[in-house]
Enzyme design. Structure first.
Site, PDB file in Angstrom:
ATOM      1  N   ASP A 141       7.303  -0.340 -20.249  1.00 34.94           N
ATOM      2  CA  ASP A 141       6.367   0.000 -21.335  1.00 34.94           C
ATOM      3  C   ASP A 141       6.843   1.307 -21.957  1.00 34.94           C
ATOM      4  O   ASP A 141       6.781   2.359 -21.324  1.00 34.94           O
ATOM      5  CB  ASP A 141       4.963   0.154 -20.743  1.00 34.94           C
ATOM      6  CG  ASP A 141       3.882   0.316 -21.803  1.00 34.94           C
ATOM      7  OD1 ASP A 141       4.218   0.446 -22.994  1.00 34.94           O
ATOM      8  OD2 ASP A 141       2.691   0.327 -21.424  1.00 34.94           O
TER       9      ASP A 141
ATOM     10  N   GLU B 235      -2.536  -5.552 -25.389  1.00 35.42           N
ATOM     11  CA  GLU B 235      -1.783  -5.606 -24.140  1.00 35.42           C
ATOM     12  C   GLU B 235      -2.648  -6.249 -23.073  1.00 35.42           C
ATOM     13  O   GLU B 235      -3.837  -5.958 -22.955  1.00 35.42           O
ATOM     14  CB  GLU B 235      -1.317  -4.218 -23.693  1.00 35.42           C
ATOM     15  CG  GLU B 235      -2.384  -3.190 -23.454  1.00 35.42           C
ATOM     16  CD  GLU B 235      -1.801  -1.848 -23.006  1.00 35.42           C
ATOM     17  OE1 GLU B 235      -0.798  -1.833 -22.272  1.00 35.42           O
ATOM     18  OE2 GLU B 235      -2.357  -0.812 -23.421  1.00 35.42           O
TER      19      GLU B 235
ATOM     20  N   ASP C  15       3.966   0.713 -29.713  1.00 38.10           N
ATOM     21  CA  ASP C  15       3.692   0.617 -28.289  1.00 38.10           C
ATOM     22  C   ASP C  15       3.879  -0.840 -27.896  1.00 38.10           C
ATOM     23  O   ASP C  15       3.105  -1.704 -28.309  1.00 38.10           O
ATOM     24  CB  ASP C  15       2.249   1.085 -28.025  1.00 38.10           C
ATOM     25  CG  ASP C  15       1.860   1.042 -26.557  1.00 38.10           C
ATOM     26  OD1 ASP C  15       2.706   0.689 -25.721  1.00 38.10           O
ATOM     27  OD2 ASP C  15       0.689   1.357 -26.263  1.00 38.10           O
TER      28      ASP C  15
ATOM     29  N   GLU D  24       2.867  -6.676 -24.210  1.00 38.79           N
ATOM     30  CA  GLU D  24       2.124  -5.895 -25.208  1.00 38.79           C
ATOM     31  C   GLU D  24       2.859  -5.882 -26.539  1.00 38.79           C
ATOM     32  O   GLU D  24       4.087  -5.805 -26.574  1.00 38.79           O
ATOM     33  CB  GLU D  24       1.958  -4.460 -24.699  1.00 38.79           C
ATOM     34  CG  GLU D  24       1.278  -3.499 -25.669  1.00 38.79           C
ATOM     35  CD  GLU D  24       1.176  -2.089 -25.101  1.00 38.79           C
ATOM     36  OE1 GLU D  24       0.318  -1.329 -25.589  1.00 38.79           O
ATOM     37  OE2 GLU D  24       1.957  -1.748 -24.183  1.00 38.79           O
TER      38      GLU D  24
ATOM     39  N   HIS E 229      -4.085   6.527 -27.908  1.00 38.39           N
ATOM     40  CA  HIS E 229      -5.384   5.860 -27.756  1.00 38.39           C
ATOM     41  C   HIS E 229      -6.349   6.472 -28.763  1.00 38.39           C
ATOM     42  O   HIS E 229      -6.784   7.601 -28.601  1.00 38.39           O
ATOM     43  CB  HIS E 229      -5.932   6.027 -26.334  1.00 38.39           C
ATOM     44  CG  HIS E 229      -5.179   5.238 -25.313  1.00 38.39           C
ATOM     45  ND1 HIS E 229      -5.551   5.193 -23.986  1.00 38.39           N
ATOM     46  CD2 HIS E 229      -4.077   4.464 -25.407  1.00 38.39           C
ATOM     47  CE1 HIS E 229      -4.702   4.429 -23.317  1.00 38.39           C
ATOM     48  NE2 HIS E 229      -3.803   3.978 -24.150  1.00 38.39           N
TER      49      HIS E 229
ATOM     50  N   HIS F  94      -5.850  -1.141 -27.180  1.00 37.76           N
ATOM     51  CA  HIS F  94      -6.438   0.064 -27.798  1.00 37.76           C
ATOM     52  C   HIS F  94      -5.931   0.244 -29.218  1.00 37.76           C
ATOM     53  O   HIS F  94      -4.833  -0.192 -29.565  1.00 37.76           O
ATOM     54  CB  HIS F  94      -6.058   1.298 -26.978  1.00 37.76           C
ATOM     55  CG  HIS F  94      -4.577   1.368 -26.671  1.00 37.76           C
ATOM     56  ND1 HIS F  94      -3.672   1.999 -27.495  1.00 37.76           N
ATOM     57  CD2 HIS F  94      -3.855   0.858 -25.640  1.00 37.76           C
ATOM     58  CE1 HIS F  94      -2.461   1.875 -26.980  1.00 37.76           C
ATOM     59  NE2 HIS F  94      -2.536   1.190 -25.867  1.00 37.76           N
TER      60      HIS F  94
END
Length: 436
Positions: free
Chosen positions: A208, A322, A219, A417, A296, A288
């Site tokens: 990640d 994710e 992300d 994700e 976030h 998120h």
């Protein structure tokens, strides 16, 4: 009234014809020169038409030679060529999904198209970061093998990211520390200096990592395993993530996304070493929203049904879908040595008594701002003997710590994700690639 004889008429007609033909030939030549010039700018040194000879042909060859000297046109292995050198201003689009039902009108709305034009610069920053992510992870998936240490794996990914995004202070760089969580550890593990952990054939590793350009963060995560017995676990996480992405949209409640994800996991189980396990979503991990320099940004996207959160996604939301799954209890707790940290976003001014804490905070502000960082990053910028100062910042609430998140020992976890943006006219999966 007199009439011209046949000879005079033929002469007039011939003269008019030749004049018209000359005009047409001139226009065609001008058009051809313009077209050839445009092709020469876009192609590999084509500066004149295909019939050029002699001195012009030599000029054409020189043009080609000069262009080659400008640098490679494809990525190297390991990746070292900045993506800005591979693309001209425009970076590849993500995967586009049209809106449906009550939002179908947005696809052809002139007003919404005009709104999108105002955000093109932000979209290009995101697409540049996404292309870096795709190229780095493509190489990583080929290069990472059992026997490598976790530090070697993170260095491979982070060095590639820094090179391809042209790391430049707060303008572009790594979005957050590279997670390489193993087996029962689902998230927030990256090695600290001196960590000797080695990847093995039977490990399940979640990679990640993030990339940012002007604070616009991509992300995205994937899971790697070398033993095919874990394939069904990885398949479940991937399918559930795409179910969440398919369900996401403008005015969609986040609880409904969670229900769509959970439904996929309901249909999966796995047999490991003769024993059958249900594959469960990890109920206290979420997707998120993402904001500028903020990984976030406020809204959480659950991955289980039954959530009471009826918050709706809105036009312009930039978020990560994710999903995590586990063969264990489907619930994680903090466990192990902490490596991830981030400066708090909305913390009021706190007087710091420890001089080392003050100098460390100044360096954190300079190099990371509100982007997450890890201890290896502090080592890299020259910080020494900083643990007491870092602890002081955490205790004061100025910096937040994010220890590893783990399910029961002996269980296995997987994650996929993607980063998505709800544009005015469509949904774009920014980080989508050929790999996942």
């Amino acid at each position: 009234m007199s009439h011209p004889n046949m000879t005079e008429k033929s002469l007039v007609d011939a003269t008019a014809y030749m004049t018209l033909k000359n005009i047409q030939d001139t226009l065609q030549q001008e058009e051809k020169k313009k077209h050839d010039h445009e092709e020469g700018e876009e192609g590999e040194g084509e500066v004149e038409g295909e019939h050029d000879t002699g001195a012009q042909g030599e000029k054409k060859k020189k043009k080609k030679k000069n262009r080659k000297k400008g640098g490679p046109k494809t990525q190297t292995e390991p990746p070292t060529v900045p993506v800005s050198k591979l693309f001209r201003d425009k970076y590849p689009l993500g995967e586009i999904h049209d809106y449906r039902d009550e939002n179908l009108w947005r696809i052809t709305s002139e007003e919404k198209r005009a709104e999108e034009k105002l955000s093109q610069e932000n979209y290009e920053d995101l697409r540049r970061a996404a292309e870096v992510h795709r190229q780095v992870r493509t190489y990583a998936q080929k290069a990472i093998q059992p026997g490598m240490t976790m530090i070697e794996i993170c260095d491979l990914i982070e060095n590639g990211t820094r090179a391809l995004v042209e790391e430049n202070g707060m303008a572009s760089g790594i979005g957050f520390p590279t997670g390489c969580s193993l087996n029962h550890c689902a998230a927030h593990y990256t090695p600290n200096a001196g960590d000797k952990t080695v990847l093995s054939y039977d490990d399940v590793m979640k990679i990640d990592f993030g990339v940012h350009v002007n604070g616009r963060i991509i992300d995205s995560a994937f899971t790697m395993s070398f033993n095919p017995k874990y394939d069904r676990l990885l398949e479940a996480a991937k399918e559930a993530t795409y179910a969440g992405i398919a369900a996401a949209g403008i005015d969609v409640r986040v609880c409904d996304i969670g229900a769509a994800v959970h439904e996929v996991y309901d249909s999966y189980d796995i047999e490991l070493d003769g024993k059958s396990y249900d594959i469960k979503p990890i109920r206290n991990l979420n997707g998120h929203t993402i904001g500028p320099y903020r990984i976030h940004a406020g809204k959480s996207i659950p991955i289980v049904r039954g959530s009471s959160d009826e918050t709706k996604l809105e036009e312009g939301d930039h978020f990560a879908v994710e999903t995590f799954c586990s063969t264990g209890r489907g619930f994680v707790v903090e466990d192990g040595e902490c490596s991830h940290y981030a400066k708090s976003h909305d913390n009021p001014f706190v007087p710091l008594r420890l001089p080392k804490a003050k100098s460390l905070l100044a360096n954190i502000n300079k190099h990371f701002g509100t982007l997450p960082f890890c201890r290896r990053y502090l080592d890299r910028i020259g910080e020494e003997k900083y643990l007491m100062g870092l602890r002081h910042l955490v205790d004061a609430g100025v910096v937040s710590s994010y220890p590893p998140l783990c399910d029961t020992r002996g269980s296995y976890t997987a994650q996929y994700e993607h980063t998505v943006i709800l544009r005015p006219t469509c949904k774009e999966i920014l980080s989508k690639g050929d790999d996942y």
